[in-house]
Design a protein around this motif. Structure first.
Motif, PDB file in Angstrom:
ATOM      1  N   LEU A 145      15.451  -2.183  -1.077  1.00 45.17           N
ATOM      2  CA  LEU A 145      15.626  -1.790  -2.526  1.00 45.17           C
ATOM      3  C   LEU A 145      16.416  -2.801  -3.158  1.00 45.17           C
ATOM      4  O   LEU A 145      17.624  -2.755  -3.091  1.00 45.17           O
ATOM      5  N   PRO A 146      15.825  -3.589  -3.872  1.00 43.89           N
ATOM      6  CA  PRO A 146      16.674  -4.837  -4.705  1.00 43.89           C
ATOM      7  C   PRO A 146      17.620  -4.471  -5.535  1.00 43.89           C
ATOM      8  O   PRO A 146      17.483  -3.115  -6.264  1.00 43.89           O
ATOM      9  N   PRO A 147      18.666  -4.992  -5.961  1.00 46.21           N
ATOM     10  CA  PRO A 147      19.619  -4.660  -6.959  1.00 46.21           C
ATOM     11  C   PRO A 147      18.995  -4.342  -8.495  1.00 46.21           C
ATOM     12  O   PRO A 147      18.188  -4.967  -8.778  1.00 46.21           O
ATOM     13  N   GLY A 148      19.428  -3.164  -8.924  1.00 43.09           N
ATOM     14  CA  GLY A 148      18.702  -2.795 -10.335  1.00 43.09           C
ATOM     15  C   GLY A 148      17.482  -2.263 -10.217  1.00 43.09           C
ATOM     16  O   GLY A 148      16.799  -1.691 -11.294  1.00 43.09           O
ATOM     17  N   LYS A 149      16.895  -2.087  -9.244  1.00 43.74           N
ATOM     18  CA  LYS A 149      15.457  -1.704  -9.155  1.00 43.74           C
ATOM     19  C   LYS A 149      15.711  -0.212  -8.558  1.00 43.74           C
ATOM     20  O   LYS A 149      16.332   0.455  -8.001  1.00 43.74           O
ATOM     21  N   SER A 150      14.160   0.735  -8.762  1.00 43.95           N
ATOM     22  CA  SER A 150      14.057   1.913  -8.378  1.00 43.95           C
ATOM     23  C   SER A 150      12.902   2.056  -7.630  1.00 43.95           C
ATOM     24  O   SER A 150      11.939   1.105  -7.638  1.00 43.95           O
ATOM     25  N   THR A 151      12.895   3.282  -6.862  1.00 42.97           N
ATOM     26  CA  THR A 151      11.724   3.399  -5.746  1.00 42.97           C
ATOM     27  C   THR A 151      11.730   4.787  -5.933  1.00 42.97           C
ATOM     28  O   THR A 151      12.544   5.880  -6.222  1.00 42.97           O
ATOM     29  N   ASN A 152      10.429   5.405  -5.426  1.00 44.93           N
ATOM     30  CA  ASN A 152      10.044   6.733  -5.301  1.00 44.93           C
ATOM     31  C   ASN A 152      10.064   7.269  -3.944  1.00 44.93           C
ATOM     32  O   ASN A 152       9.953   6.451  -3.110  1.00 44.93           O
ATOM     33  N   PHE A 153      10.312   8.669  -3.893  1.00 42.60           N
ATOM     34  CA  PHE A 153      10.060   9.242  -2.671  1.00 42.60           C
ATOM     35  C   PHE A 153       9.078  10.563  -2.767  1.00 42.60           C
ATOM     36  O   PHE A 153       8.991  10.776  -3.810  1.00 42.60           O
ATOM     37  N   THR A 210      -3.938  19.664  -3.856  1.00 42.36           N
ATOM     38  CA  THR A 210      -4.646  20.363  -3.144  1.00 42.36           C
ATOM     39  C   THR A 210      -5.319  19.160  -2.034  1.00 42.36           C
ATOM     40  O   THR A 210      -5.700  18.250  -2.302  1.00 42.36           O
ATOM     41  N   GLU A 211      -5.123  19.520  -0.570  1.00 38.79           N
ATOM     42  CA  GLU A 211      -5.528  18.880   0.615  1.00 38.79           C
ATOM     43  C   GLU A 211      -6.545  19.316   1.412  1.00 38.79           C
ATOM     44  O   GLU A 211      -6.061  20.524   1.999  1.00 38.79           O
ATOM     45  N   TYR A 212      -7.674  19.227   1.618  1.00 37.10           N
ATOM     46  CA  TYR A 212      -8.738  19.977   2.482  1.00 37.10           C
ATOM     47  C   TYR A 212      -8.562  21.335   2.232  1.00 37.10           C
ATOM     48  O   TYR A 212      -8.479  22.162   2.962  1.00 37.10           O
ATOM     49  N   LYS A 213      -8.775  21.493   0.923  1.00 36.27           N
ATOM     50  CA  LYS A 213      -8.754  22.996   0.530  1.00 36.27           C
ATOM     51  C   LYS A 213      -7.521  23.747   0.503  1.00 36.27           C
ATOM     52  O   LYS A 213      -7.751  24.920   0.644  1.00 36.27           O
ATOM     53  N   GLU A 214      -6.585  23.246   0.921  1.00 39.12           N
ATOM     54  CA  GLU A 214      -5.358  23.864   1.030  1.00 39.12           C
ATOM     55  C   GLU A 214      -4.402  23.387  -0.097  1.00 39.12           C
ATOM     56  O   GLU A 214      -4.250  22.249  -0.290  1.00 39.12           O
ATOM     57  N   ARG A 215      -3.487  24.214  -0.329  1.00 34.57           N
ATOM     58  CA  ARG A 215      -2.642  23.828  -1.452  1.00 34.57           C
ATOM     59  C   ARG A 215      -1.286  23.581  -0.626  1.00 34.57           C
ATOM     60  O   ARG A 215      -0.937  24.414   0.200  1.00 34.57           O
ATOM     61  N   VAL A 216      -0.873  22.235  -1.052  1.00 35.85           N
ATOM     62  CA  VAL A 216       0.334  21.687  -0.385  1.00 35.85           C
ATOM     63  C   VAL A 216       1.454  21.160  -1.473  1.00 35.85           C
ATOM     64  O   VAL A 216       1.042  20.840  -2.512  1.00 35.85           O
ATOM     65  N   TYR A 217       2.757  21.406  -1.119  1.00 35.68           N
ATOM     66  CA  TYR A 217       3.852  20.803  -2.180  1.00 35.68           C
ATOM     67  C   TYR A 217       4.639  19.863  -1.605  1.00 35.68           C
ATOM     68  O   TYR A 217       4.876  19.548  -0.265  1.00 35.68           O
ATOM     69  N   TYR A 218       5.050  18.873  -2.688  1.00 35.55           N
ATOM     70  CA  TYR A 218       5.905  17.770  -2.131  1.00 35.55           C
ATOM     71  C   TYR A 218       6.954  17.852  -3.038  1.00 35.55           C
ATOM     72  O   TYR A 218       6.947  18.319  -4.447  1.00 35.55           O
ATOM     73  N   ILE A 219       8.087  17.294  -2.769  1.00 35.77           N
ATOM     74  CA  ILE A 219       9.443  17.180  -3.330  1.00 35.77           C
ATOM     75  C   ILE A 219       9.257  15.645  -3.682  1.00 35.77           C
ATOM     76  O   ILE A 219       9.298  14.962  -2.861  1.00 35.77           O
ATOM     77  N   THR A 220       9.467  15.323  -5.072  1.00 40.61           N
ATOM     78  CA  THR A 220       9.139  13.807  -5.456  1.00 40.61           C
ATOM     79  C   THR A 220      10.355  13.572  -6.197  1.00 40.61           C
ATOM     80  O   THR A 220      11.228  14.402  -6.802  1.00 40.61           O
ATOM     81  N   GLY A 221      10.728  12.298  -6.385  1.00 44.12           N
ATOM     82  CA  GLY A 221      11.790  11.882  -7.228  1.00 44.12           C
ATOM     83  C   GLY A 221      11.853  10.404  -7.151  1.00 44.12           C
ATOM     84  O   GLY A 221      11.278   9.432  -6.732  1.00 44.12           O
ATOM     85  N   LYS A 222      13.021   9.756  -7.690  1.00 41.93           N
ATOM     86  CA  LYS A 222      13.002   8.447  -8.019  1.00 41.93           C
ATOM     87  C   LYS A 222      14.932   7.954  -7.569  1.00 41.93           C
ATOM     88  O   LYS A 222      15.488   8.903  -7.922  1.00 41.93           O
ATOM     89  N   ILE A 223      15.107   7.074  -6.952  1.00 48.65           N
ATOM     90  CA  ILE A 223      16.304   6.392  -6.468  1.00 48.65           C
ATOM     91  C   ILE A 223      16.367   4.990  -7.068  1.00 48.65           C
ATOM     92  O   ILE A 223      15.609   4.130  -7.043  1.00 48.65           O
TER      93      ILE A 223
END
Length: 178
Positions: A120-128, A67-80
């Motif tokens: 993104l270093p070798p062997g590491k993960s990051t989110n989006f 909920t942002e500013y009384k409005e429902r918003v959606y996000y696609i999240t994940g890890k690489i």
């Protein structure tokens, strides 16, 4: 004596390290002592994007509502995850959303966004976290782009059994549940 001099000369050749340093960043073999051996001659016929596709792993893809500013918003999240021995730079995630309308599946929206870490270093993960602009039924992660190349993901994500059937109509490589 000649044999000893020849071996000593080969060990001090400056061209071996420079070959590895000039090598394609995804096409080398790292020895246990840290030295790198170029495998460029083996990789010449294979595009860098194809090699990158085995180097980046996409996991934990989910749809999250906030909920942002009384409005429902959606996000696609994940890890690489970077499964190479080299730094991967400026990874962008491309997505497309689809909505069922009048019995058929139509593209609703598309977008892109960078991952959290620019490098993104070798062997590491990051989110989006990608903000979705319009309402939808299913979405696809289309590809990942980086300085080193592009990876075709082409995976549809469904939230229900009915959505799974919608994904089938898109002829994607994979269907996963979010």
């Amino acid at each position: 004596m000649l044999k000893t001099i020849l071996i000593a000369s080969l060990l001090t050749l400056p061209t071996l390290p420079s070959l590895a340093q000039q090598a394609d960043p995804l096409c080398y073999w790292e020895l246990s002592n840290g030295n790198k051996v170029s495998l460029e001659s083996l990789c010449r016929g294979v595009s860098q994007s194809v090699r990158l596709s085995t180097a980046l792993q996409l996991t934990d893809v989910k749809l999250k509502g906030e909920t942002e500013y009384k409005e429902r918003v959606y996000y696609i999240t994940g890890k690489i995850t970077n499964n190479t021995n080299r730094m991967i730079q400026f990874i962008e995630v491309f997505y497309t959303t689809y909505r069922k309308s009048s019995g058929s599946l139509n593209q609703s929206d598309s977008g892109k966004g960078f991952v959290d870490n620019v490098y993104l270093p070798p062997g590491k993960s990051t989110n989006f976290k990608l903000k979705v602009k319009k309402r939808f039924d299913v979405f696809t992660i289309d590809n990942l782009d980086a300085v080193q190349g592009s990876v075709n993901i082409n995976t549809c994500f469904a939230g229900s059994v009915e959505d799974y059937d919608l994904c089938k109509s898109l002829n994607t490589n994979n269907i996963e549940r979010y």
